[in-house]
Design an enzyme around this catalytic site. Structure first.
Site, PDB file in Angstrom:
ATOM      1  N   SER A  31       0.823  -1.213   0.000  1.00 15.20           N
ATOM      2  CA  SER A  31       0.000   0.000   0.000  1.00 15.20           C
ATOM      3  C   SER A  31       0.852   1.257   0.000  1.00 15.20           C
ATOM      4  O   SER A  31       1.810   1.360   0.758  1.00 15.20           O
ATOM      5  CB  SER A  31      -0.885   0.047   1.255  1.00 15.20           C
ATOM      6  OG  SER A  31      -1.713  -1.071   1.297  1.00 15.20           O
ATOM      7  N   HIS A  62      -5.752  -0.767  -6.223  1.00 17.44           N
ATOM      8  CA  HIS A  62      -4.577  -1.591  -6.537  1.00 17.44           C
ATOM      9  C   HIS A  62      -4.523  -1.800  -8.051  1.00 17.44           C
ATOM     10  O   HIS A  62      -5.440  -2.361  -8.636  1.00 17.44           O
ATOM     11  CB  HIS A  62      -4.666  -2.962  -5.858  1.00 17.44           C
ATOM     12  CG  HIS A  62      -4.314  -2.931  -4.403  1.00 17.44           C
ATOM     13  ND1 HIS A  62      -3.445  -3.822  -3.822  1.00 17.44           N
ATOM     14  CD2 HIS A  62      -4.701  -2.103  -3.416  1.00 17.44           C
ATOM     15  CE1 HIS A  62      -3.318  -3.549  -2.543  1.00 17.44           C
ATOM     16  NE2 HIS A  62      -4.077  -2.517  -2.268  1.00 17.44           N
ATOM     17  N   HIS A  84      -4.095 -10.891  -2.468  1.00 23.56           N
ATOM     18  CA  HIS A  84      -4.242 -11.230  -1.046  1.00 23.56           C
ATOM     19  C   HIS A  84      -5.123 -12.464  -0.852  1.00 23.56           C
ATOM     20  O   HIS A  84      -6.076 -12.673  -1.605  1.00 23.56           O
ATOM     21  CB  HIS A  84      -4.876 -10.059  -0.278  1.00 23.56           C
ATOM     22  CG  HIS A  84      -4.086  -8.795  -0.326  1.00 23.56           C
ATOM     23  ND1 HIS A  84      -4.217  -7.880  -1.341  1.00 23.56           N
ATOM     24  CD2 HIS A  84      -3.140  -8.302   0.511  1.00 23.56           C
ATOM     25  CE1 HIS A  84      -3.383  -6.862  -1.115  1.00 23.56           C
ATOM     26  NE2 HIS A  84      -2.719  -7.097  -0.005  1.00 23.56           N
ATOM     27  N   TYR A  86      -7.268 -12.878   1.431  1.00 30.66           N
ATOM     28  CA  TYR A  86      -8.636 -12.510   1.819  1.00 30.66           C
ATOM     29  C   TYR A  86      -9.539 -12.216   0.627  1.00 30.66           C
ATOM     30  O   TYR A  86     -10.751 -12.105   0.765  1.00 30.66           O
ATOM     31  CB  TYR A  86      -8.644 -11.326   2.803  1.00 30.66           C
ATOM     32  CG  TYR A  86      -8.054 -10.034   2.273  1.00 30.66           C
ATOM     33  CD1 TYR A  86      -8.704  -9.263   1.319  1.00 30.66           C
ATOM     34  CD2 TYR A  86      -6.834  -9.571   2.759  1.00 30.66           C
ATOM     35  CE1 TYR A  86      -8.163  -8.085   0.841  1.00 30.66           C
ATOM     36  CE2 TYR A  86      -6.278  -8.398   2.297  1.00 30.66           C
ATOM     37  CZ  TYR A  86      -6.956  -7.657   1.335  1.00 30.66           C
ATOM     38  OH  TYR A  86      -6.403  -6.488   0.864  1.00 30.66           O
ATOM     39  N   GLU A  87      -8.940 -12.107  -0.548  1.00 26.44           N
ATOM     40  CA  GLU A  87      -9.776 -11.895  -1.740  1.00 26.44           C
ATOM     41  C   GLU A  87     -10.479 -13.179  -2.167  1.00 26.44           C
ATOM     42  O   GLU A  87     -11.361 -13.146  -3.021  1.00 26.44           O
ATOM     43  CB  GLU A  87      -8.919 -11.354  -2.884  1.00 26.44           C
ATOM     44  CG  GLU A  87      -8.410  -9.948  -2.611  1.00 26.44           C
ATOM     45  CD  GLU A  87      -7.431  -9.465  -3.663  1.00 26.44           C
ATOM     46  OE1 GLU A  87      -7.873  -9.161  -4.776  1.00 26.44           O
ATOM     47  OE2 GLU A  87      -6.222  -9.425  -3.367  1.00 26.44           O
ATOM     48  N   ALA A 114       2.238  -2.499   4.064  1.00 26.42           N
ATOM     49  CA  ALA A 114       1.822  -1.646   5.178  1.00 26.42           C
ATOM     50  C   ALA A 114       1.400  -2.584   6.289  1.00 26.42           C
ATOM     51  O   ALA A 114       0.800  -3.625   6.024  1.00 26.42           O
ATOM     52  CB  ALA A 114       0.662  -0.759   4.752  1.00 26.42           C
ATOM     53  N   MET A 212      -1.518  -8.526   6.411  1.00 24.82           N
ATOM     54  CA  MET A 212      -2.350  -9.497   5.682  1.00 24.82           C
ATOM     55  C   MET A 212      -1.671 -10.020   4.424  1.00 24.82           C
ATOM     56  O   MET A 212      -2.346 -10.452   3.486  1.00 24.82           O
ATOM     57  CB  MET A 212      -3.694  -8.844   5.309  1.00 24.82           C
ATOM     58  CG  MET A 212      -4.444  -8.213   6.471  1.00 24.82           C
ATOM     59  SD  MET A 212      -5.935  -7.371   5.921  1.00 24.82           S
ATOM     60  CE  MET A 212      -6.384  -6.475   7.424  1.00 24.82           C
ATOM     61  N   SER A 213      -0.350  -9.971   4.389  1.00 20.00           N
ATOM     62  CA  SER A 213       0.342 -10.417   3.168  1.00 20.00           C
ATOM     63  C   SER A 213       1.744 -10.902   3.521  1.00 20.00           C
ATOM     64  O   SER A 213       2.043 -11.223   4.668  1.00 20.00           O
ATOM     65  CB  SER A 213       0.439  -9.252   2.167  1.00 20.00           C
ATOM     66  OG  SER A 213       1.285  -8.238   2.697  1.00 20.00           O
ATOM     67  N   ASN A 236       0.025   2.277  11.113  1.00 18.85           N
ATOM     68  CA  ASN A 236      -0.857   2.545  12.261  1.00 18.85           C
ATOM     69  C   ASN A 236      -0.401   1.706  13.439  1.00 18.85           C
ATOM     70  O   ASN A 236       0.297   0.717  13.265  1.00 18.85           O
ATOM     71  CB  ASN A 236      -2.304   2.148  11.899  1.00 18.85           C
ATOM     72  CG  ASN A 236      -2.391   0.705  11.416  1.00 18.85           C
ATOM     73  OD1 ASN A 236      -2.068   0.400  10.265  1.00 18.85           O
ATOM     74  ND2 ASN A 236      -2.792  -0.179  12.297  1.00 18.85           N
ATOM     75  N   HIS A 248      -9.271   1.545   6.862  1.00 21.27           N
ATOM     76  CA  HIS A 248      -8.417   1.382   5.688  1.00 21.27           C
ATOM     77  C   HIS A 248      -7.893   2.750   5.243  1.00 21.27           C
ATOM     78  O   HIS A 248      -6.760   2.886   4.796  1.00 21.27           O
ATOM     79  CB  HIS A 248      -9.221   0.713   4.566  1.00 21.27           C
ATOM     80  CG  HIS A 248      -8.441   0.496   3.309  1.00 21.27           C
ATOM     81  ND1 HIS A 248      -7.288  -0.253   3.277  1.00 21.27           N
ATOM     82  CD2 HIS A 248      -8.621   0.950   2.045  1.00 21.27           C
ATOM     83  CE1 HIS A 248      -6.802  -0.271   2.047  1.00 21.27           C
ATOM     84  NE2 HIS A 248      -7.582   0.461   1.283  1.00 21.27           N
TER      85      HIS A 248
HETATM   86  N1  HPA Z   1      -3.463  -5.004  10.600  1.00 16.43           N
HETATM   87  C1  HPA Z   1      -3.408  -5.767   9.498  1.00 16.43           C
HETATM   88  N2  HPA Z   1      -3.008  -5.301   8.332  1.00 16.43           N
HETATM   89  C2  HPA Z   1      -2.656  -4.019   8.256  1.00 16.43           C
HETATM   90  C3  HPA Z   1      -2.698  -3.173   9.376  1.00 16.43           C
HETATM   91  C4  HPA Z   1      -3.123  -3.703  10.618  1.00 16.43           C
HETATM   92  O1  HPA Z   1      -3.183  -3.013  11.651  1.00 16.43           O
HETATM   93  N3  HPA Z   1      -2.259  -1.955   8.957  1.00 16.43           N
HETATM   94  C5  HPA Z   1      -1.954  -2.070   7.643  1.00 16.43           C
HETATM   95  N4  HPA Z   1      -2.203  -3.320   7.206  1.00 16.43           N
END
Ligand code: HPA
Length: 277
Positions: A31, A62, A84, A86-87, A114, A212-213, A236, A248
């Protein structure tokens, strides 16, 4: 030949009809980093949709394409947009692009993402060099018939994130004056963010960042002999560690804000990795 390898070969042949580019380094952009691929002079571009059997990303914002070109003197293939779990794709499809880049000839896999900071010392907007990972909460991408053409059934993972590449990246960061923490990345499936309890668990297990990757791509790349390195942008504080709920948009906003530094760090690292190849 296994079904998976057959699928890979078909996708590989599709790419080879369009370009005979042989990359040294494969780079997967997370990201906020997408613009890096627009900054290089592309020698070839192949949209994922042009590749037979390729999982096409459904995440808004994306792009989905391979960009071939050079960073400094180093020949790179860049994934602008990743796939990903989750897709909804099978894990073997999630790592198909990684394997394709390995088949094209990439010796190094450079992963970016990210991630949420689970380590209390991490703040939003910082960077973490991935030292190791925990992939135990998602299916292993090597489950199923082993693809003998790529690698062994039981690959060793003791130096998954190559220590020499890590040292090159640390030096590059130092030269650029960019602060770089080091830590363990924990992959969850998403798409929901983690609960505070999951973040505490990740942290107690030795994790520093959650996402998540990445981890499954690292394993698939290492299985076939690529050297792996990776950097997380801590976009974050992970769930439970900040006062506000996660969105997001927040992730995207922070990733975008620090992206120029992230891009410089990745490019400088790749130029140096090229010298070490
Ligand atoms: N959790 C999972 N995936 C993420 C996060 C998070 O806090 N921030 C960016 N991708």
């Amino acid at each position: 030949m296994s079904k998976e390898y057959d699928k890979l070969k078909k996708a590989y042949d599709c790419i080879r009809e369009k370009t005979d580019f042989v990359p040294d380094v494969a780079l997967i952009l997370g990201s906020g980093l997408g613009a890096l691929a627009d900054e290089i002079e592309a020698e070839a571009i192949v949209d994922y949709s042009e590749i037979e059997g390729f999982p096409v990303s459904t995440v808004v914002g994306h792009k989905g394409r391979f960009v071939f070109g050079k960073i400094g003197q180093v020949k790179v293939v860049i994934m602008q947009g990743r796939v990903h779990y989750y897709e909804g794709y099978a894990m073997s499809d999630v790592v198909l692009p990684t394997r394709l880049m390995g088949m094209m000839g990439a010796k190094v896999l450079f992963l970016t993402n990210a991630a949420g900071g689970a380590n209390l010392d991490f703040h939003a907007g910082g960077f973490m060099l991935i030292r190791d990972q925990i992939m135990a909460f998602v299916p292993n991408p090597l489950i199923g018939e082993n693809i003998e053409e790529l690698g062994p059934r039981f690959p060793d993972m003791s130096d998954l994130y190559d220590h020499e590449l890590r040292s090159v990246i640390k030096k590059a960061a130092g030269r650029l004056g960019i602060a770089l923490k080091e830590g363990v990345y924990v992959q969850f499936t998403g798409p929901s963010f983690e609960t505070p309890a999951e973040v505490r668990m990740a942290s107690m297990a030795g994790g520093d960042a959650v996402g998540m990757s990445t981890a499954v791509e690292a394993v698939a790349g290492h299985h076939m002999g690529m050297k792996i390195c990776g950097i997380s942008c801590i976009s974050n504080k992970a769930a439970g560690l900040s006062e506000t709920p996660l969105t997001h948009e927040e992730v995207q906003e922070t990733a975008d804000r620090v992206a120029p530094f992230f891009r410089e760090l990745v490019k400088e690292s790749i130029r140096d990795i090229g010298k070490a190849l």
